[in-house]
Structure formats: structure tokens, C-alpha cells
Scaffold this motif. Structure first.
Motif, PDB file in Angstrom:
ATOM      1  N   VAL A  81       0.802  -1.233   0.000  1.00  0.00           N
ATOM      2  CA  VAL A  81       0.000   0.000   0.000  1.00  0.00           C
ATOM      3  C   VAL A  81       0.832   1.279   0.000  1.00  0.00           C
ATOM      4  O   VAL A  81       0.585   2.190  -0.800  1.00  0.00           O
ATOM      5  CB  VAL A  81      -1.007  -0.014   1.167  1.00  0.00           C
ATOM      6  CG1 VAL A  81      -1.643   1.360   1.369  1.00  0.00           C
ATOM      7  CG2 VAL A  81      -2.087  -1.056   0.924  1.00  0.00           C
ATOM      8  N   PRO A  82       1.846   1.439   0.873  1.00  0.00           N
ATOM      9  CA  PRO A  82       2.583   2.699   0.885  1.00  0.00           C
ATOM     10  C   PRO A  82       3.236   3.047  -0.444  1.00  0.00           C
ATOM     11  O   PRO A  82       3.434   4.229  -0.750  1.00  0.00           O
ATOM     12  CB  PRO A  82       3.638   2.477   1.979  1.00  0.00           C
ATOM     13  CG  PRO A  82       3.041   1.445   2.868  1.00  0.00           C
ATOM     14  CD  PRO A  82       2.295   0.528   1.958  1.00  0.00           C
ATOM     15  N   ASP A  83       3.560   2.032  -1.252  1.00  0.00           N
ATOM     16  CA  ASP A  83       4.248   2.263  -2.522  1.00  0.00           C
ATOM     17  C   ASP A  83       3.314   2.234  -3.730  1.00  0.00           C
ATOM     18  O   ASP A  83       3.688   2.677  -4.811  1.00  0.00           O
ATOM     19  CB  ASP A  83       5.344   1.213  -2.732  1.00  0.00           C
ATOM     20  CG  ASP A  83       6.391   1.244  -1.631  1.00  0.00           C
ATOM     21  OD1 ASP A  83       6.887   2.341  -1.339  1.00  0.00           O
ATOM     22  OD2 ASP A  83       6.684   0.186  -1.067  1.00  0.00           O
ATOM     23  N   VAL A  84       2.115   1.686  -3.552  1.00  0.00           N
ATOM     24  CA  VAL A  84       1.218   1.510  -4.695  1.00  0.00           C
ATOM     25  C   VAL A  84      -0.063   2.326  -4.569  1.00  0.00           C
ATOM     26  O   VAL A  84      -0.474   2.996  -5.517  1.00  0.00           O
ATOM     27  CB  VAL A  84       0.861   0.014  -4.895  1.00  0.00           C
ATOM     28  CG1 VAL A  84      -0.175  -0.164  -6.003  1.00  0.00           C
ATOM     29  CG2 VAL A  84       2.115  -0.792  -5.204  1.00  0.00           C
ATOM     30  N   LEU A  86      -1.246   4.409  -1.673  1.00  0.00           N
ATOM     31  CA  LEU A  86      -1.435   5.361  -0.574  1.00  0.00           C
ATOM     32  C   LEU A  86      -2.339   6.519  -1.001  1.00  0.00           C
ATOM     33  O   LEU A  86      -3.162   7.002  -0.226  1.00  0.00           O
ATOM     34  CB  LEU A  86      -0.078   5.895  -0.103  1.00  0.00           C
ATOM     35  CG  LEU A  86      -0.095   6.688   1.201  1.00  0.00           C
ATOM     36  CD1 LEU A  86      -0.504   5.814   2.374  1.00  0.00           C
ATOM     37  CD2 LEU A  86       1.284   7.298   1.470  1.00  0.00           C
ATOM     38  N   ASN A  87      -2.199   6.950  -2.241  1.00  0.00           N
ATOM     39  CA  ASN A  87      -3.007   8.058  -2.752  1.00  0.00           C
ATOM     40  C   ASN A  87      -4.066   7.585  -3.747  1.00  0.00           C
ATOM     41  O   ASN A  87      -4.492   8.333  -4.631  1.00  0.00           O
ATOM     42  CB  ASN A  87      -2.103   9.101  -3.414  1.00  0.00           C
ATOM     43  CG  ASN A  87      -1.192   9.781  -2.403  1.00  0.00           C
ATOM     44  OD1 ASN A  87      -1.651  10.299  -1.399  1.00  0.00           O
ATOM     45  ND2 ASN A  87       0.111   9.755  -2.656  1.00  0.00           N
ATOM     46  N   ALA A  88      -4.494   6.354  -3.592  1.00  0.00           N
ATOM     47  CA  ALA A  88      -5.454   5.794  -4.538  1.00  0.00           C
ATOM     48  C   ALA A  88      -6.830   6.422  -4.389  1.00  0.00           C
ATOM     49  O   ALA A  88      -7.277   6.736  -3.289  1.00  0.00           O
ATOM     50  CB  ALA A  88      -5.555   4.286  -4.346  1.00  0.00           C
ATOM     51  N   VAL A  89      -7.490   6.604  -5.519  1.00  0.00           N
ATOM     52  CA  VAL A  89      -8.904   6.956  -5.531  1.00  0.00           C
ATOM     53  C   VAL A  89      -9.724   5.693  -5.287  1.00  0.00           C
ATOM     54  O   VAL A  89     -10.710   5.704  -4.553  1.00  0.00           O
ATOM     55  CB  VAL A  89      -9.293   7.600  -6.876  1.00  0.00           C
ATOM     56  CG1 VAL A  89     -10.785   7.914  -6.913  1.00  0.00           C
ATOM     57  CG2 VAL A  89      -8.468   8.845  -7.131  1.00  0.00           C
ATOM     58  N   VAL A 150      -5.130  -0.016  -9.964  1.00  0.00           N
ATOM     59  CA  VAL A 150      -5.501   1.029  -9.017  1.00  0.00           C
ATOM     60  C   VAL A 150      -5.648   2.355  -9.750  1.00  0.00           C
ATOM     61  O   VAL A 150      -4.836   2.666 -10.627  1.00  0.00           O
ATOM     62  CB  VAL A 150      -4.417   1.176  -7.925  1.00  0.00           C
ATOM     63  CG1 VAL A 150      -4.819   2.184  -6.867  1.00  0.00           C
ATOM     64  CG2 VAL A 150      -4.108  -0.169  -7.281  1.00  0.00           C
ATOM     65  N   MET A 151      -6.685   3.128  -9.395  1.00  0.00           N
ATOM     66  CA  MET A 151      -6.795   4.486  -9.917  1.00  0.00           C
ATOM     67  C   MET A 151      -6.114   5.441  -8.957  1.00  0.00           C
ATOM     68  O   MET A 151      -6.410   5.442  -7.762  1.00  0.00           O
ATOM     69  CB  MET A 151      -8.260   4.902 -10.097  1.00  0.00           C
ATOM     70  CG  MET A 151      -8.411   6.260 -10.779  1.00  0.00           C
ATOM     71  SD  MET A 151     -10.121   6.878 -10.804  1.00  0.00           S
ATOM     72  CE  MET A 151     -10.932   5.550 -11.683  1.00  0.00           C
ATOM     73  N   LEU A 152      -5.184   6.251  -9.485  1.00  0.00           N
ATOM     74  CA  LEU A 152      -4.387   7.162  -8.671  1.00  0.00           C
ATOM     75  C   LEU A 152      -4.548   8.598  -9.159  1.00  0.00           C
ATOM     76  O   LEU A 152      -4.724   8.854 -10.357  1.00  0.00           O
ATOM     77  CB  LEU A 152      -2.907   6.777  -8.745  1.00  0.00           C
ATOM     78  CG  LEU A 152      -2.511   5.471  -8.055  1.00  0.00           C
ATOM     79  CD1 LEU A 152      -1.194   4.975  -8.613  1.00  0.00           C
ATOM     80  CD2 LEU A 152      -2.400   5.689  -6.555  1.00  0.00           C
ATOM     81  N   ARG A 153      -4.445   9.522  -8.225  1.00  0.00           N
ATOM     82  CA  ARG A 153      -4.440  10.938  -8.570  1.00  0.00           C
ATOM     83  C   ARG A 153      -3.095  11.331  -9.201  1.00  0.00           C
ATOM     84  O   ARG A 153      -2.068  10.699  -8.932  1.00  0.00           O
ATOM     85  CB  ARG A 153      -4.663  11.794  -7.318  1.00  0.00           C
ATOM     86  CG  ARG A 153      -5.987  11.578  -6.639  1.00  0.00           C
ATOM     87  CD  ARG A 153      -6.093  12.427  -5.378  1.00  0.00           C
ATOM     88  NE  ARG A 153      -7.344  12.188  -4.676  1.00  0.00           N
ATOM     89  CZ  ARG A 153      -7.533  11.233  -3.782  1.00  0.00           C
ATOM     90  NH1 ARG A 153      -6.534  10.418  -3.468  1.00  0.00           N
ATOM     91  NH2 ARG A 153      -8.703  11.079  -3.194  1.00  0.00           N
ATOM     92  N   LYS A 154      -3.117  12.376 -10.003  1.00  0.00           N
ATOM     93  CA  LYS A 154      -1.876  12.967 -10.474  1.00  0.00           C
ATOM     94  C   LYS A 154      -1.455  14.063  -9.506  1.00  0.00           C
ATOM     95  O   LYS A 154      -2.299  14.804  -8.994  1.00  0.00           O
ATOM     96  CB  LYS A 154      -2.053  13.544 -11.880  1.00  0.00           C
ATOM     97  CG  LYS A 154      -2.268  12.498 -12.962  1.00  0.00           C
ATOM     98  CD  LYS A 154      -2.394  13.130 -14.344  1.00  0.00           C
ATOM     99  CE  LYS A 154      -1.071  13.714 -14.811  1.00  0.00           C
ATOM    100  NZ  LYS A 154      -1.164  14.215 -16.201  1.00  0.00           N
TER     101      LYS A 154
END
Length: 348
Positions: A81-84, A86-89, A150-154
């Protein structure tokens, strides 16, 4: 005079921080004890005999009772989680998951992930990252592997979009790709101790099973569970991380609840050995009551004595009627929380 120094804290990665081929070595290794099992059984109504009794496990050809398969999955997942994410939508899906070795108390697990795909979304503000994660024990044996996206923010919406790479993933693992634990033998399986008389031959492809029971999710319980796996994703703990002020329930918490509820009707679907796919169809928040139903998708014989493989769809719901899944538009109904496709081992 106050001196400043480079930041030592980690705000997590954003979409533009990933490139295909990146290998992520995750912290922190975790030594498993009997405590994980006790807490797992306290958090979920988990009663499968193979994971409850050393004697039952030995009668089934194993040295002792292993850690629940989903507990092992959550431990490895939490490392990533911390590397993949953490900022996931949102965690969007899973595929090509295989449990390769049982995990026993005393084993130490670590995790490694490889980025295998990236795609920026049309809104330019988010993107999807695919990773293949593997969990290893203290002997560097791979105990499980899976792909998730995973969907992540930019971080910077002006950052250039990367070249799109979407991995070609198998929709379903073949039965011959499943790994049967060495020594597993259900020839002397005790159906009375397991809790139900239903064996592999009693289930038919297309059959649907309503697991009847429900569990209402409490705020403290889901956060305790997520901390147990050392999952640090902000949306599970920080009420300011989501616009509506709710804490999002970790998807694995819903998976384990649904798996535990499936005991009523599938008590003999013991070991999970394959994860074909999965989707967290709608958000789950505290106060929802989770129920579950299953559908038999396929069956296969194995080379292990007395052991058959059964492919199951496990659906977790909150408010949706049993066996209701998608609307006429092909989209999941609002009350569907989880749609999971997996292989399990069952006595013939």
C-alpha cells in the motif's frame, strides 16, 4: 535561527511516479504468529475447519493448520500500500492470483511488486496503474502472487501522459495452473467436523447459493482489521480524505466477511488457490450490513487424492436482493459491493 532540511516524510506516489518495468521492494517484513489467526477469527465469522484445527489439517495431509488464505493475502497486500495505493482513488480489480504455498505461524513475509501497465484517464487528473505483486517467505519462496489495478491521482495535472500500456491478463486461470499444497489429501476428510455433508460432486455448474446470514460493519472493527494488515491507505482512516467525510472500508475487509459468510453452504470449500478476477463494484462504508451469495462457475478434478477444484463467484451485497448483480445497462446494481471469481479446493 530555525534550520530547514529536506522532508523526511513520505507523501506517497502519484500516477506520474510510475513507469512500466519499475520494481518496488516493499517494507516492512512481517513474522506471522498465532495472533493473526486469533484476530482474523475475531474480526470475521470464519469457521473453515482446515484453518481452525491443527488436528484437522494433519488429517488432511498438512503439517499443521495454515493461516487463512485471505489473511496471507491481506498481509502481502498491506505491504504494497505505501508504494502503490497510498493516494489511490479506488482499487479497481484483481487478476491472475495464485496461492503457491501455505503460510504457517513462524513464517516471515515480505512483498515485491512490478509495474506492468499504466493508462492516464481522459479527465487528465487521474490514471490507472497495474502491478503484479508477490509475497515471499523467509526462504525466498513465493507464497502468493496476484495482479491488481488502481486508480491514482496525479500530483501535477499538467504532467505529460505516459504511453499507454495495458497488460494482457488471463480472464480465468486454468485448473492445471492451480498449485495444490504438497501432501494435501482429503481421502479421510471428516464431514461431521467440517460442518456440512456437501462434497464436490454435490455442486452443479450454474447452481446459486444464498448464504443467508449478514454482518453489520462497525467503524472500529474495519479500522482494526486494516491496521492488522498494516494497510496505511488514507481513505480507510482519515475522514477528511473523502469529500463525503466517510471512511472507505478496505475492500479486503469485505472479501473476508463474504468468504466467512459463505461457510453456510460452502463449509467444505476449504483452501483458496486461485483468484481469477474481482471488482469492488460500489463503495462500502460503516453501518452497511453485508450479505453474500455464490454461483458455481466450473469444476475440475485434481491430481491430489480426494481433492477437487471448484470455481466460484462470490458476491457481497448491502441492500441488493440475492442473486441480483447487474442492471439492464450492464452496470453493477447499487447494492452490490463485491464480485469475486476464485478457485477453491473441496473434498470429492
Amino acid at each position: 535561527m530555525t534550520k530547514t532540511s529536506p522532508a523526511k516524510t513520505n507523501s506517497g506516489r502519484f500516477f506520474e511516479d510510475y513507469a512500466v518495468g519499475d520494481v518496488l521492494q516493499h517494507a516492512v517484513p512481517r513474522t506471522v504468529s498465532g495472533g493473526e489467526r486469533a484476530l482474523y477469527h475475531a474480526l470475521y465469522p470464519s469457521r473453515h475447519a482446515l484453518y481452525s484445527s491443527d488436528e484437522f489439517a494433519r488429517r488432511s495431509g498438512l503439517p499443521k493448520s495454515p493461516l487463512d488464505d485471505w489473511a496471507a493475502f491481506h498481509l502481502v497486500f498491506g505491504k504494497t500500500v505505501p508504494d502503490v495505493s497510498l493516494n489511490a482513488v479506488a482499487n479497481l480489480g484483481y487478476g491472475e492470483g495464485r496461492w503457491l504455498l501455505p503460510v504457517y505461524p513462524g513464517d516471515t513475509l515480505r512483498a515485491v511488486s512490478e509495474v506492468i501497465g499504466v493508462k492516464q484517464n481522459s479527465n487528465g487528473k487521474t490514471g490507472v496503474v497495474w502491478v503484479r505483486s508477490r509475497g515471499f517467505n523467509q526462504r525466498d519462496d513465493c507464497v502468493l502472487e496476484y495482479v491488481r489495478w488502481v486508480m491514482l491521482r496525479k500530483r501535477d495535472v499538467e504532467a505529460s501522459a505516459p504511453v499507454t500500456v495495458i497488460p494482457d491478463l488471463a480472464k480465468v486461470l486454468r485448473a492445471d495452473q492451480l498449485v495444490i499444497p504438497a501432501g494435501l489429501d482429503f481421502s479421510n476428510y471428516d464431514f461431521n467436523l467440517a460442518g456440512e455433508p456437501h462434497r464436490w460432486g454435490d455442486y452443479q455448474v450454474g447452481e446459486k447459493i444464498d448464504h443467508v446470514d449478514g454482518v453489520t460493519i462497525e467503524e472500529a472493527e474495519h479500522m482494526l482489521a486494516t491496521r492488522l494488515w498494516q494497510n496505511t491507505a488514507k481513505v480507510h482512516f482519515d475522514a477528511t480524505a473523502r469529500p463525503d467525510g466517510t471512511r472507505l472500508i478496505y475492500g479486503g475487509h469485505v472479501i473476508s466477511l463474504a468468504r466467512a459468510l459463505s461457510f453456510n453452504g460452502l463449509a467444505n470449500a476449504q483452501m483458496i488457490v486461485g483468484l481469477n478476477g474481482g471488482a469492488h463494484a460500489n463503495p462500502c462504508v460503516s453501518g452497511m450490513t453485508v450479505r453474500a451469495w455464490s454461483e458455481v462457475l466450473d469444476k475440475a478434478e485434481t491430481s491430489a487424492p480426494g481433492v477437487g477444484a471448484i470455481r466460484l463467484r462470490l458476491v457481497a451485497t448491502s441492500g441488493a436482493a440475492p442473486f441480483a448483480l447487474k442492471g439492464e445497462d450492464g452496470k453493477y446494481l447499487p447494492g452490490v459491493l463485491l464480485d469475486l471469481d476464485y478457485w477453491a479446493l473441496m473434498p470429492l
